[in-house]
Scaffold this motif. Structure first.
Motif, PDB file in Angstrom:
ATOM      1  N   UNK A   1     -43.396  43.905 -12.178  1.00  0.00           N
ATOM      2  CA  UNK A   1     -43.622  44.071 -11.403  1.00  0.00           C
ATOM      3  C   UNK A   1     -43.338  44.028  -9.804  1.00  0.00           C
ATOM      4  N   UNK A   2     -43.558  44.559  -8.758  1.00  0.00           N
ATOM      5  CA  UNK A   2     -42.971  44.872  -7.254  1.00  0.00           C
ATOM      6  C   UNK A   2     -44.313  45.536  -6.909  1.00  0.00           C
ATOM      7  N   UNK A   3     -43.896  44.876  -5.682  1.00  0.00           N
ATOM      8  CA  UNK A   3     -44.789  45.145  -4.577  1.00  0.00           C
ATOM      9  C   UNK A   3     -44.703  46.699  -3.451  1.00  0.00           C
ATOM     10  N   UNK A   4     -43.524  46.897  -3.702  1.00  0.00           N
ATOM     11  CA  UNK A   4     -42.753  48.593  -3.239  1.00  0.00           C
ATOM     12  C   UNK A   4     -42.119  49.398  -4.379  1.00  0.00           C
ATOM     13  N   UNK A   5     -42.297  50.497  -3.967  1.00  0.00           N
ATOM     14  CA  UNK A   5     -41.806  51.552  -4.933  1.00  0.00           C
ATOM     15  C   UNK A   5     -40.960  52.265  -3.788  1.00  0.00           C
ATOM     16  N   UNK A   6     -39.470  51.947  -3.461  1.00  0.00           N
ATOM     17  CA  UNK A   6     -38.864  52.761  -2.634  1.00  0.00           C
ATOM     18  C   UNK A   6     -37.322  53.155  -2.869  1.00  0.00           C
ATOM     19  N   UNK A   7     -38.100  54.793  -3.163  1.00  0.00           N
ATOM     20  CA  UNK A   7     -37.270  55.825  -3.305  1.00  0.00           C
ATOM     21  C   UNK A   7     -36.314  56.297  -2.234  1.00  0.00           C
ATOM     22  N   UNK A   8     -34.948  57.102  -2.648  1.00  0.00           N
ATOM     23  CA  UNK A   8     -34.170  57.926  -2.065  1.00  0.00           C
ATOM     24  C   UNK A   8     -34.441  59.256  -1.862  1.00  0.00           C
ATOM     25  N   UNK A   9     -34.387  59.848  -2.847  1.00  0.00           N
ATOM     26  CA  UNK A   9     -34.970  61.329  -2.713  1.00  0.00           C
ATOM     27  C   UNK A   9     -35.961  61.384  -2.224  1.00  0.00           C
TER      28      UNK A   9
ATOM     29  N   UNK B   1     -35.060  53.245  -6.143  1.00  0.00           N
ATOM     30  CA  UNK B   1     -34.812  53.783  -7.278  1.00  0.00           C
ATOM     31  C   UNK B   1     -34.576  55.019  -6.741  1.00  0.00           C
ATOM     32  N   UNK B   2     -32.209  54.818  -7.411  1.00  0.00           N
ATOM     33  CA  UNK B   2     -32.972  56.098  -6.003  1.00  0.00           C
ATOM     34  C   UNK B   2     -32.140  57.244  -6.477  1.00  0.00           C
ATOM     35  N   UNK B   3     -32.943  57.567  -7.627  1.00  0.00           N
ATOM     36  CA  UNK B   3     -32.715  59.106  -7.901  1.00  0.00           C
ATOM     37  C   UNK B   3     -31.161  59.614  -8.264  1.00  0.00           C
ATOM     38  N   UNK B   4     -31.473  60.207  -9.255  1.00  0.00           N
ATOM     39  CA  UNK B   4     -29.997  61.222  -9.503  1.00  0.00           C
ATOM     40  C   UNK B   4     -29.241  61.651  -8.490  1.00  0.00           C
TER      41      UNK B   4
END
Lengths: 405, 480
Positions: free
Chosen positions: A228-236, A163-166
Motif C-alpha cells: 500500500x502506498x500513495x506515490x510510486x517514486x522513481x529515480x530512473x 524505487x531507485x532503479x538499477x
C-alpha cells in the motif's frame, strides 16, 4: 514486400515506412529559436554515416522488408549502436517513429539470433541478476546500509514507495541515498521493495527484447501491487517510462517540484548562488513529440533551479531535444569508445558555454537521470566540475529542512 | 575486385585523411533518394569529403574510371536530383560544413556547401544579419543543396529566388579543376560582385543539380535582420481577384517589406478556420486568401499595409483576421519549420511539383489544378502559391502512400506537369522529376547538352538529371 510472418515486428510500422518524407530532420537539424543544436548524438560522435540516423533505420527497415539481402551482422551493428534517445521521433514534422522502428529492427534480429554478444549479455544479466550490468542481485540494496531515513512515522501524510532503479542502486548509490534523505526531510513515510525489487525491464525494452521486457515490467508491477502506498517514486527516467502504463510512477524531479511548491521542504543554499550547468537527459523526454506541448522533466528541473536561485549556465533548456551522453541504448556496450566520447562532448559543451558566460567557474554539472550521472562521472576529468544527480546536488549545496523556506 | 571501391577504382581514397568512405550495403541504403517521388537509385559507394581538395581528388579518380558521381546535401529536395540513378558514388557534402567568412563590409557570407541554413542563420544573428532566401526545411537543408537545386523559400517577394542571392561560387569540375566565379575569378580578389567579368558563369551551376560541377563554396549576399514583423490576411471571392491584386502589388513594387506572401484556396481556409473556431459558420468564408508576412521597419510596414489593404479592396479583397489568427501568424513565427513543411498537416509523404508562373496565369494555374482533381480524385492535391518579386511560384502537392500509390501519384503528377507546361507555366526545379520536360525545350536543351559535354565529357556528374545524356552528341563535338 515480405510477409508479416517473416517480419512480425517491422510489419507493424508499414505506415511509417511508407509515409516518411525524407525531410532529413531526424538526421540533422539546427533551429536556434527552439534550442535545437543537432539531433543525433550518434552521428556527431560515432559515425557520420546516415544509416545510424532515424532516416537510416527507416531506410534499412524498408529495404529488408522489401526483400533485399542485407548482411544482418551489419544491420545489427547499426541498429544496436543507436542510443535510443528519441530525438529523431520528437523532431519528425509528420509524427513518424524511427526509434520504434529501430526497436522493431532489433526485435527482428533477436528473433533470428543475430543480436551481438554484448547485447545478449545484457539480456542475460537482466534475466539472471535483475540488472543490466550483471551485478549480484543480492547487492541491490547495499546502499541502504546506515540510512536513518527509513525510520519514518506511520502517521506521515503520504506513503511513498521509492524505487531507485538499477542505475541508482548499483552505479550511483549517492543519488539514492540523497533522495531518501530528502524524502525523509519532507516528512513522508517511505517504503522500499528491497528483496522484492527487480529490473523494470526498461533496458530490455530499449534493446528490443519485447516479451521479456513486458514480463519484467509485469513482475515488478505485481510486486508493487502487494504494497500500500500513495506515490510510486522513481529515480530512473527510463524506469518511469517503463512503468508508465502499469504503475503510474512519479519522477523524483516532479515530486521535488510538488514538495517545494507545497512547502513540504525548506532548502537554504549553503553558497550565495551556486553556478551549475545542466546536462539534460534524453530519457526524460522520451514520451514527448514535436506536436505535443507537454513539459518534460528537464523543463521542470530548470523551473526548480530557478526557484532555488541557482544560476544555470546556458539559459533556456534544450529540453525536448537533449543530446544523449552516451549512456543509453546499445551505445555503451556496442561502442564504448564512442559512448565515452559522447559523455566528453556533453561535458565539454557545458564547460565551454560556462566559460563563455560571465558567471565564474562552474560549481557542478547536474543531470536528473542516475544512468547519465554515472556515465558522465566516469568520463569526467579532474579539471571538470563534479557531476551530481539532482538529489545529490541539493543534498550537497543546500541545508535541507522541513516546512516553509 | 569484389569490393565496391576496387570495382570503382577509388580504393586509394581509403588512405586519405579528409575523406570518409562507406561501402557497407547497410550504410548505402540511406543515400538512395531525396524527398521527391522520383525513383531511388542504388549507390555503389558513399564518399564524404571534408575539404575541397578531397572533392577534387574524388572527381579526378571517378572521371578516370568514368564512375557516376551524385553530389548530395541535405537531400530534402523534391526533384530527385541526388537520386543515384546510374549507381556509382554519392558525394555526401555534409562533411564540408564550415562558415568560412562573414564579411559585413562586403555584405557577403562565404560558406561551404554542407552548412545547414539553421547553422547559418544562428551564426549571422549576432551580427544582425540574415540571408535573403530561407528554405522551409531550413533546420536540415544545406546551402549547397539549395543553390545546386535552386530551392524555394521565404524571402522571394523581396529577393526573388535563391539564385539571385548568390554572389559567387567555387566549383570543382569533373576533371578535378577548381574554379571561382564572379569577382573571385580574379586571383586574390574574393567575392563582392557577381556580374563583373564577362558572362555569368555563376548561374551556370545554380539549379544545375551538380551536372556541370560540384559546388564547394557559396558566397551569399547578407541582409539586415528586420526590425519588426507583422502578418495580415485578406479574403477574396475568386482566383481572378487575387491575381489582379497581386499584379497590382508587384507593379507598384510594394514588396520591399514582404518576407513571404502566399495564396490559399477554399479547402485550406475551411480546414484551418473550422479547427481553430469550431463554433463559427463556414458559410461566408472567402474562396481565396492572400496572407502576407511583413518584415522591416515598423513605419514602412504600416505604410505598405495601408496601401496593400486599399489595393485588395479595389479587387473585392477584405481583411481576414480569422485566418491570420487561426493559421498564418503561427505559421510564420515559432512553428515556422513545422508548419511550412509540406507534409505537416497531412502527416504524410508528398510529391511536390514546383513551377514558376507569371502572376497573370494564377487563375489558369488554379483551373489546371481543378481539372487535375477531377481526373485524379484518389490523389488529393494541394496548391501552394508563393509570391515573388515578379511572378509566382506555384506548388502542386500530392499526398500518397508509397506502398500502394507510388506509380499512380507519379502518373498524376506527370499529367499535371504536362498541362502546366502547355499553359506556359514552367517547372521550377528540374532534377529528374522534370527532366523529360527540359529535354522538350529543344534549343535550350541542346545548348545545355553541349555545355555538359564540354565540362563533363565522360558524363560522370549526376547522370540522368535535367535530361542530360552522358554521351557526347556529334553536333556538340563539331560545334564547341
Amino acid at each position: 514486400m515480405t510477409t508479416s510472418q517473416e517480419h512480425p515486428f517491422l510489419s507493424n510500422f508499414l505506415k511509417d515506412l511508407y509515409h516518411c518524407s525524407d525531410c532529413g530532420y531526424c538526421v540533422e537539424a539546427i533551429w536556434e529559436e527552439r534550442n535545437i543544436d543537432h539531433v543525433c548524438a550518434t552521428l556527431q560522435s560515432h559515425s557520420p554515416g546516415l544509416a545510424y540516423s532515424g532516416q537510416g533505420y527507416i531506410s534499412t527497415a524498408r529495404a529488408w522488408l522489401e526483400g533485399e539481402n542485407l548482411p544482418l551482422e551489419s544491420v545489427a551493428e547499426h541498429a544496436f549502436t543507436c542510443t535510443s534517445c528519441g530525438n529523431c521521433e520528437r523532431i519528425c514534422p509528420i509524427a513518424m517513429r524511427p526509434m520504434a522502428i529501430n526497436r522493431a529492427l532489433r526485435s527482428e534480429l533477436i528473433s533470428r539470433d543475430k543480436a551481438p554478444d554484448s547485447i545478449v549479455q545484457i539480456h542475460e544479466n537482466v534475466i539472471n541478476q535483475q540488472n543490466p550490468a550483471g551485478k549480484p542481485a543480492e547487492d541491490r540494496y547495499d546502499w541502504v546500509a546506515g540510512q536513518d531515513a527509513l525510520n519514518s512515522s506511520s502517521a506521515a501524510p503520504t506513503n511513498i514507495m521509492y524505487l531507485p532503479g538499477c542505475a541508482s542502486a548499483y552505479s550511483r548509490p549517492q543519488e539514492a541515498q540523497a533522495t531518501l534523505r530528502l524524502l525523509a526531510a519532507s516528512g513522508q513515510s517511505i517504503q522500499l521493495l528491497a528483496d522484492n525489487d527487480r529490473c523494470c525491464g526498461a533496458p530490455l525494452k530499449e534493446l528490443g527484447f519485447k516479451a521479456d521486457a513486458e514480463s519484467s515490467a509485469n513482475q515488478l508491477s505485481d510486486s508493487l501491487a502487494q504494497y500500500n502506498y500513495d506515490v510510486l517514486l522513481t529515480s530512473g527516467c527510463e524506469c518511469a517510462n517503463s512503468l508508465a502504463d502499469s504503475s503510474n510512477p512519479t519522477s523524483f524531479v516532479t515530486w521535488l517540484s510538488a514538495a517545494l511548491n507545497g512547502k513540504l521542504l525548506s532548502l537554504v543554499s549553503k553558497k550565495t548562488t551556486p553556478h551549475i550547468a545542466c546536462i539534460e537527459s534524453c530519457q526524460a523526454t522520451i514520451s514527448t513529440h514535436t506536436q505535443s506541448a507537454d513539459d518534460t522533466d528537464n523543463q521542470i528541473l530548470h523551473q526548480i533551479l530557478s526557484q532555488l536561485g541557482v544560476t544555470v549556465n546556458g539559459g533556456e533548456p534544450t529540453s525536448r531535444y537533449a543530446l544523449c551522453c552516451g549512456a543509453a541504448g546499445g551505445m555503451p556496450s556496442m561502442q564504448p569508445a564512442s559512448s565515452a566520447e559522447m559523455a566528453r562532448a556533453r561535458i565539454n559543451d557545458a564547460v565551454a558555454t560556462a566559460n563563455s558566460a560571465d558567471h565564474g567557474s562552474l560549481d557542478a554539472l547536474v543531470s536528473i537521470d542516475p544512468r547519465c550521472v554515472a556515465h558522465l562521472a566516469s568520463a569526467r576529468a579532474d579539471s571538470d566540475p563534479p557531476v551530481y544527480g539532482l538529489a545529490e546536488f541539493i543534498d550537497t549545496f543546500f541545508t535541507v529542512g522541513k516546512g516553509d523556506v | 575486385m569484389n569490393k565496391p571501391e576496387e570495382r570503382l577504382g577509388i580504393a586509394s581514397l581509403h588512405s586519405l585523411d579528409d575523406i570518409t568512405l562507406f561501402t557497407d550495403p547497410v550504410d548505402l541504403t540511406s543515400y538512395r533518394r531525396d524527398a521527391s517521388s522520383a525513383t531511388p537509385g542504388k549507390p555503389d559507394a558513399v564518399v564524404r569529403p571534408h575539404s575541397p581538395d578531397a572533392v577534387a581528388k574524388v572527381l579526378k579518380q571517378a572521371n578516370k574510371g568514368q564512375v557516376p558521381v551524385y553530389a548530395r546535401g541535405g537531400a530534402s529536395m523534391y526533384a530527385g536530383g541526388v537520386n543515384p540513378q546510374a549507381g556509382g558514388i554519392v558525394l555526401d557534402m555534409a562533411g564540408l560544413d564550415r562558415i568560412l567568412d562573414i564579411d559585413l563590409e562586403r555584405g557577403i557570407v562565404l560558406c561551404q556547401p554542407g552548412v545547414r541554413f539553421g547553422s547559418l542563420l544562428k551564426a549571422l544573428r549576432p551580427h544582425g544579419q540574415t540571408v535573403g532566401i530561407v528554405p522551409s526545411t531550413a533546420p536540415s537543408a544545406t546551402v549547397g543543396g539549395a543553390v545546386s537545386s535552386h530551392a524555394l523559400g521565404t524571402g522571394s517577394p523581396q529577393f526573388q529566388s535563391m539564385g539571385d542571392q548568390v554572389a559567387g561560387l567555387e566549383v570543382v569540375l569533373a576533371n578535378g579543376e577548381r574554379v571561382q566565379t564572379g569577382s573571385a575569378a580574379a586571383p586574390g580578389t574574393g567575392h563582392f560582385q557577381r556580374y563583373c567579368i564577362g558572362p555569368d558563369l555563376t548561374g551556370l551551376f545554380i539549379g544545375a543539380d551538380g551536372t556541370l560541377g560540384v559546388i564547394v563554396a557559396v558566397a551569399l549576399w547578407l541582409h539586415p535582420l528586420p526590425a519588426a514583423r507583422q502578418t495580415t490576411c485578406y479574403g477574396f471571392p475568386d482566383a481572378k481577384s487575387i491575381e489582379k491584386c497581386l499584379l497590382d502589388i508587384q507593379a507598384r513594387e510594394l514588396v520591399n517589406n514582404i518576407w513571404y506572401g502566399g495564396a490559399y484556396e477554399a479547402p485550406a481556409i475551411k480546414t484551418r478556420i473550422s479547427q481553430a473556431f469550431p463554433e463559427k459558420s463556414l458559410d461566408d468564408l472567402p474562396s481565396f486568401a492572400l496572407a502576407i508576412d511583413f518584415r522591416g521597419e515598423t513605419h514602412r510596414i504600416e505604410e505598405d499595409e495601408t496601401q496593400i489593404a486599399a489595393i485588395a479592396e479595389k479587387y473585392s479583397g477584405r481583411h481576414f483576421p480569422d485566418f491570420n489568427e487561426a493559421y498564418f501568424n503561427k505559421l510564420r513565427t515559432d512553428e515556422i519549420y513545422w508548419y511550412s513543411y509540406a507534409g505537416f498537416f497531412a502527416l504524410s509523404r508528398c510529391a511536390i511539383l514546383m513551377s514558376s508562373l507569371p502572376t497573370n496565369k494564377l487563375s489558369t494555374f488554379m483551373t489546371i489544378i481543378a481539372k487535375q482533381r477531377e481526373d485524379y480524385p484518389e490523389y488529393p492535391l494541394g496548391a501552394a502559391i508563393v509570391m515573388c518579386r515578379r511572378g509566382l511560384h506555384g506548388g502542386v502537392l500530392s499526398f500518397y502512400d508509397e506502398a500502394t500509390q507510388w506509380e499512380g501519384a507519379n502518373a498524376a503528377m506527370k499529367q499535371c506537369t504536362d498541362s502546366l507546361v502547355k499553359a506556359g507555366i514552367v517547372p521550377y526545379k528540374s532534377g529528374k522529376v522534370s527532366a523529360e520536360q527540359v529535354t522538350g525545350f529543344s534549343a535550350y536543351a541542346d545548348l545545355l547538352q553541349r555545355l555538359k559535354s564540354e565540362l563533363d565529357p565522360n558524363g560522370i556528374l549526376s547522370p540522368g538529371d535535367l535530361g542530360l545524356t552522358p554521351k557526347i552528341p556529334d553536333s556538340a563535338e563539331t560545334t564547341l
